[in-house]
Design a protein around this motif. Structure first.
Motif, mmCIF file in Angstrom:
data_model
loop_
_atom_site.group_PDB
_atom_site.id
_atom_site.type_symbol
_atom_site.label_atom_id
_atom_site.label_comp_id
_atom_site.label_asym_id
_atom_site.label_seq_id
_atom_site.Cartn_x
_atom_site.Cartn_y
_atom_site.Cartn_z
ATOM 1 N N ALA A 16 0.921 -1.073 -0.150
ATOM 2 C CA ALA A 16 0.020 0.095 0.173
ATOM 3 C C ALA A 16 0.730 1.356 -0.011
ATOM 4 C CB ALA A 16 -0.948 0.032 1.315
ATOM 5 N N ILE A 17 0.853 2.050 -0.951
ATOM 6 C CA ILE A 17 1.579 3.143 -1.089
ATOM 7 C C ILE A 17 0.786 4.352 -0.577
ATOM 8 C CG2 ILE A 17 3.093 4.763 -2.833
ATOM 9 C CD1 ILE A 17 3.291 2.246 -4.609
ATOM 10 N N GLU A 18 1.256 5.252 0.144
ATOM 11 C CA GLU A 18 0.710 6.500 0.899
ATOM 12 C C GLU A 18 1.776 7.538 0.327
ATOM 13 O OE1 GLU A 18 -1.995 6.471 2.604
ATOM 14 O OE2 GLU A 18 -2.535 4.554 2.552
ATOM 15 N N GLY A 19 0.925 8.766 -0.064
ATOM 16 C CA GLY A 19 1.539 10.108 -0.536
ATOM 17 C C GLY A 19 2.027 9.882 -1.769
ATOM 18 N N GLU A 20 3.130 10.815 -2.250
ATOM 19 C CA GLU A 20 3.360 11.051 -3.543
ATOM 20 C C GLU A 20 4.144 9.943 -4.135
ATOM 21 O OE1 GLU A 20 5.881 14.592 -3.224
ATOM 22 O OE2 GLU A 20 4.446 15.665 -2.649
ATOM 23 N N MET A 21 4.022 9.758 -5.564
ATOM 24 C CA MET A 21 4.719 8.758 -6.231
ATOM 25 C C MET A 21 5.454 9.958 -7.366
ATOM 26 S SD MET A 21 2.510 5.382 -6.962
ATOM 27 C CE MET A 21 4.069 4.680 -7.759
ATOM 28 N N THR A 22 6.310 10.759 -7.226
ATOM 29 C CA THR A 22 6.950 11.785 -8.098
ATOM 30 C C THR A 22 8.344 11.445 -8.255
ATOM 31 O OG1 THR A 22 7.468 13.204 -6.218
ATOM 32 C CG2 THR A 22 5.075 13.219 -6.919
ATOM 33 N N ILE A 23 8.877 12.149 -8.909
ATOM 34 C CA ILE A 23 10.365 12.327 -9.075
ATOM 35 C C ILE A 23 11.375 12.431 -7.852
ATOM 36 C CG2 ILE A 23 10.686 14.637 -9.431
ATOM 37 C CD1 ILE A 23 12.870 13.788 -11.627
ATOM 38 N N TYR A 24 10.696 12.923 -6.958
ATOM 39 C CA TYR A 24 11.222 13.077 -5.741
ATOM 40 C C TYR A 24 11.174 11.822 -4.630
ATOM 41 C CZ TYR A 24 10.858 17.830 -6.953
ATOM 42 O OH TYR A 24 10.887 19.027 -7.583
ATOM 43 N N THR A 25 10.368 10.899 -4.923
ATOM 44 C CA THR A 25 10.166 9.651 -4.280
ATOM 45 C C THR A 25 10.556 8.291 -5.003
ATOM 46 O OG1 THR A 25 7.814 9.396 -4.617
ATOM 47 C CG2 THR A 25 8.551 10.866 -2.681
ATOM 48 N N ALA A 26 10.677 8.435 -6.569
ATOM 49 C CA ALA A 26 10.659 7.226 -7.340
ATOM 50 C C ALA A 26 11.853 6.469 -7.003
ATOM 51 C CB ALA A 26 10.948 7.763 -8.759
ATOM 52 N N LEU A 27 13.068 6.952 -6.690
ATOM 53 C CA LEU A 27 14.144 6.110 -6.421
ATOM 54 C C LEU A 27 13.993 5.108 -5.115
ATOM 55 C CD1 LEU A 27 16.818 5.018 -7.266
ATOM 56 C CD2 LEU A 27 18.016 6.798 -5.944
ATOM 57 N N GLU A 28 13.265 5.723 -4.137
ATOM 58 C CA GLU A 28 13.095 5.136 -2.835
ATOM 59 C C GLU A 28 11.921 4.001 -3.204
ATOM 60 O OE1 GLU A 28 11.669 5.916 1.758
ATOM 61 O OE2 GLU A 28 12.291 7.534 0.434
ATOM 62 N N LEU A 29 10.814 4.446 -4.139
ATOM 63 C CA LEU A 29 9.864 3.301 -4.022
ATOM 64 C C LEU A 29 10.197 2.246 -4.960
ATOM 65 C CD1 LEU A 29 6.993 5.841 -4.979
ATOM 66 C CD2 LEU A 29 6.854 4.037 -3.147
ATOM 67 N N LYS A 30 11.223 2.608 -5.967
ATOM 68 C CA LYS A 30 11.886 1.576 -6.680
ATOM 69 C C LYS A 30 12.182 0.632 -5.922
ATOM 70 C CE LYS A 30 15.093 0.716 -10.290
ATOM 71 N NZ LYS A 30 16.491 1.325 -11.075
ATOM 72 N N ASP A 31 13.374 0.940 -5.148
ATOM 73 C CA ASP A 31 13.918 -0.182 -4.233
ATOM 74 C C ASP A 31 13.033 -0.894 -3.348
ATOM 75 O OD1 ASP A 31 16.270 0.930 -5.407
ATOM 76 O OD2 ASP A 31 16.565 2.247 -3.552
ATOM 77 N N GLN A 32 12.047 -0.462 -2.928
ATOM 78 C CA GLN A 32 10.951 -0.736 -1.866
ATOM 79 C C GLN A 32 10.221 -1.857 -2.801
ATOM 80 O OE1 GLN A 32 9.052 1.973 0.810
ATOM 81 N NE2 GLN A 32 10.888 3.059 1.166
ATOM 82 N N LEU A 33 9.961 -1.535 -4.136
ATOM 83 C CA LEU A 33 8.899 -2.501 -4.817
ATOM 84 C C LEU A 33 9.675 -3.597 -5.411
ATOM 85 C CD1 LEU A 33 6.575 0.240 -6.362
ATOM 86 C CD2 LEU A 33 6.111 -1.642 -4.453
ATOM 87 N N LEU A 34 10.776 -3.199 -5.927
ATOM 88 C CA LEU A 34 11.749 -4.235 -6.787
ATOM 89 C C LEU A 34 12.381 -5.296 -5.949
ATOM 90 C CD1 LEU A 34 13.657 -2.435 -9.561
ATOM 91 C CD2 LEU A 34 12.034 -4.187 -9.748
ATOM 92 N N ALA A 35 12.831 -5.065 -4.677
ATOM 93 C CA ALA A 35 13.525 -6.054 -3.705
ATOM 94 C C ALA A 35 12.334 -6.975 -3.442
ATOM 95 C CB ALA A 35 13.827 -5.479 -2.399
ATOM 96 N N PRO A 36 11.273 -7.038 -3.124
ATOM 97 C CA PRO A 36 10.543 -7.983 -2.917
ATOM 98 C C PRO A 36 9.700 -8.932 -4.025
ATOM 99 C CG PRO A 36 9.622 -6.181 -1.671
ATOM 100 C CD PRO A 36 10.707 -5.912 -2.752
ATOM 101 N N LEU A 37 10.165 -8.293 -5.425
ATOM 102 C CA LEU A 37 9.657 -9.020 -6.385
ATOM 103 C C LEU A 37 10.080 -10.331 -6.562
ATOM 104 C CD1 LEU A 37 7.866 -8.611 -8.758
ATOM 105 C CD2 LEU A 37 9.640 -7.735 -9.934
ATOM 106 N N GLY A 38 11.518 -10.464 -5.975
ATOM 107 C CA GLY A 38 12.266 -11.866 -6.122
ATOM 108 C C GLY A 38 11.516 -12.906 -4.995
ATOM 109 N N GLN A 39 10.970 -12.466 -4.231
ATOM 110 C CA GLN A 39 10.351 -13.244 -3.004
ATOM 111 C C GLN A 39 9.089 -13.558 -3.027
ATOM 112 O OE1 GLN A 39 11.105 -10.881 0.367
ATOM 113 N NE2 GLN A 39 13.452 -10.588 -0.020
#
Length: 107
Positions: A16-39
Protein backbone atom coordinates in the motif's frame (compact mmCIF):
# COMPACT_ATOMS: atom_id res chain seq x y z
CA UNK A 1 5.55 8.78 1.13
CA UNK A 2 5.34 5.40 2.80
CA UNK A 3 5.05 1.81 1.63
CA UNK A 4 3.45 -0.85 3.78
CA UNK A 5 3.87 -4.51 2.86
CA UNK A 6 1.66 -7.32 4.12
CA UNK A 7 1.74 -10.98 3.20
CA UNK A 8 -0.68 -13.66 4.31
CA UNK A 9 -0.41 -17.34 3.48
CA UNK A 10 -1.76 -18.20 0.02
CA UNK A 11 -2.31 -14.51 -0.83
CA UNK A 12 -0.18 -12.17 -2.93
CA UNK A 13 2.33 -9.83 -1.32
CA UNK A 14 0.41 -6.59 -0.88
CA UNK A 15 1.93 -3.11 -0.95
CA UNK A 16 0.00 0.00 0.00
CA UNK A 17 1.57 3.27 -1.12
CA UNK A 18 0.69 6.45 0.75
CA UNK A 19 1.65 9.93 -0.42
CA UNK A 20 3.47 11.06 -3.53
CA UNK A 21 4.76 8.97 -6.42
CA UNK A 22 6.90 11.68 -7.99
CA UNK A 23 10.42 12.25 -9.17
CA UNK A 24 11.31 13.03 -5.56
CA UNK A 25 10.22 9.60 -4.27
CA UNK A 26 10.69 7.35 -7.33
CA UNK A 27 14.14 6.00 -6.46
CA UNK A 28 13.14 5.07 -2.92
CA UNK A 29 9.89 3.50 -4.16
CA UNK A 30 11.76 1.56 -6.83
CA UNK A 31 14.00 -0.05 -4.24
CA UNK A 32 11.06 -0.86 -1.94
CA UNK A 33 9.01 -2.45 -4.72
CA UNK A 34 11.72 -4.31 -6.67
CA UNK A 35 13.41 -6.01 -3.71
CA UNK A 36 10.42 -8.19 -2.72
CA UNK A 37 9.59 -9.02 -6.34
CA UNK A 38 12.08 -11.89 -6.17
CA UNK A 39 10.44 -13.26 -3.03
CA UNK A 40 6.77 -13.11 -4.04
CA UNK A 41 5.00 -15.10 -6.72
CA UNK A 42 2.14 -12.63 -6.93
CA UNK A 43 2.02 -8.96 -5.99
CA UNK A 44 -0.68 -6.39 -5.46
CA UNK A 45 0.00 -2.66 -5.28
CA UNK A 46 -2.76 -0.66 -3.58
CA UNK A 47 -2.72 2.93 -4.86
CA UNK A 48 -5.67 4.30 -2.85
CA UNK A 49 -3.36 6.52 -0.78
CA UNK A 50 -1.44 8.06 -3.68
CA UNK A 51 -2.00 11.80 -3.41
CA UNK A 52 0.12 12.85 -6.39
CA UNK A 53 1.77 11.04 -9.30
CA UNK A 54 3.91 12.40 -12.10
CA UNK A 55 5.65 10.84 -15.10
CA UNK A 56 8.40 9.38 -12.88
CA UNK A 57 5.79 7.61 -10.74
CA UNK A 58 4.05 6.35 -13.86
CA UNK A 59 7.36 5.10 -15.29
CA UNK A 60 7.95 3.25 -12.03
CA UNK A 61 4.59 1.45 -12.31
CA UNK A 62 5.33 0.52 -15.93
CA UNK A 63 8.80 -0.75 -14.97
CA UNK A 64 7.46 -2.85 -12.08
CA UNK A 65 4.77 -4.33 -14.37
CA UNK A 66 7.36 -5.22 -17.02
CA UNK A 67 9.79 -6.68 -14.47
CA UNK A 68 7.04 -8.85 -12.97
CA UNK A 69 6.13 -10.08 -16.44
CA UNK A 70 9.79 -10.86 -17.22
CA UNK A 71 9.93 -12.96 -14.04
CA UNK A 72 6.62 -14.73 -14.89
CA UNK A 73 4.90 -13.18 -11.90
CA UNK A 74 1.48 -11.62 -11.64
CA UNK A 75 1.23 -7.97 -10.64
CA UNK A 76 -2.15 -6.47 -9.82
CA UNK A 77 -2.76 -2.77 -9.24
CA UNK A 78 -5.81 -1.96 -7.16
CA UNK A 79 -7.74 0.89 -5.57
CA UNK A 80 -6.56 3.53 -8.02
CA UNK A 81 -6.66 6.99 -6.40
CA UNK A 82 -8.08 9.96 -8.37
CA UNK A 83 -4.51 11.11 -9.08
CA UNK A 84 -3.61 7.71 -10.55
CA UNK A 85 -6.82 7.54 -12.58
CA UNK A 86 -6.06 10.99 -13.94
CA UNK A 87 -2.59 10.12 -15.23
CA UNK A 88 -3.75 6.75 -16.59
CA UNK A 89 -6.48 8.55 -18.51
CA UNK A 90 -4.14 11.31 -19.71
CA UNK A 91 -1.65 8.76 -21.03
CA UNK A 92 -4.30 6.24 -22.17
CA UNK A 93 -2.72 3.47 -20.09
CA UNK A 94 -5.78 1.99 -18.39
CA UNK A 95 -5.54 -1.14 -20.56
CA UNK A 96 -1.76 -1.53 -20.27
CA UNK A 97 -1.92 -2.70 -16.68
CA UNK A 98 -4.90 -5.00 -17.32
CA UNK A 99 -6.53 -4.34 -13.94
CA UNK A 100 -10.13 -3.32 -13.33
CA UNK A 101 -10.35 0.46 -12.99
CA UNK A 102 -13.25 2.10 -11.22
CA UNK A 103 -14.21 5.27 -13.07
CA UNK A 104 -15.52 7.91 -10.67
CA UNK A 105 -18.05 10.44 -11.95
CA UNK A 106 -16.89 14.06 -11.76
CA UNK A 107 -20.48 15.37 -11.49
Amino acid sequence: MSVTMTQKASEPCRFAIEGEMTIYTALELKDQLLAPLGQCADLEIDLAGVSEIDSAGLQLLVMIKQEAKAQNKHLRISNHSPAVLGIFDLCKLEGFFGDPVLIISQE
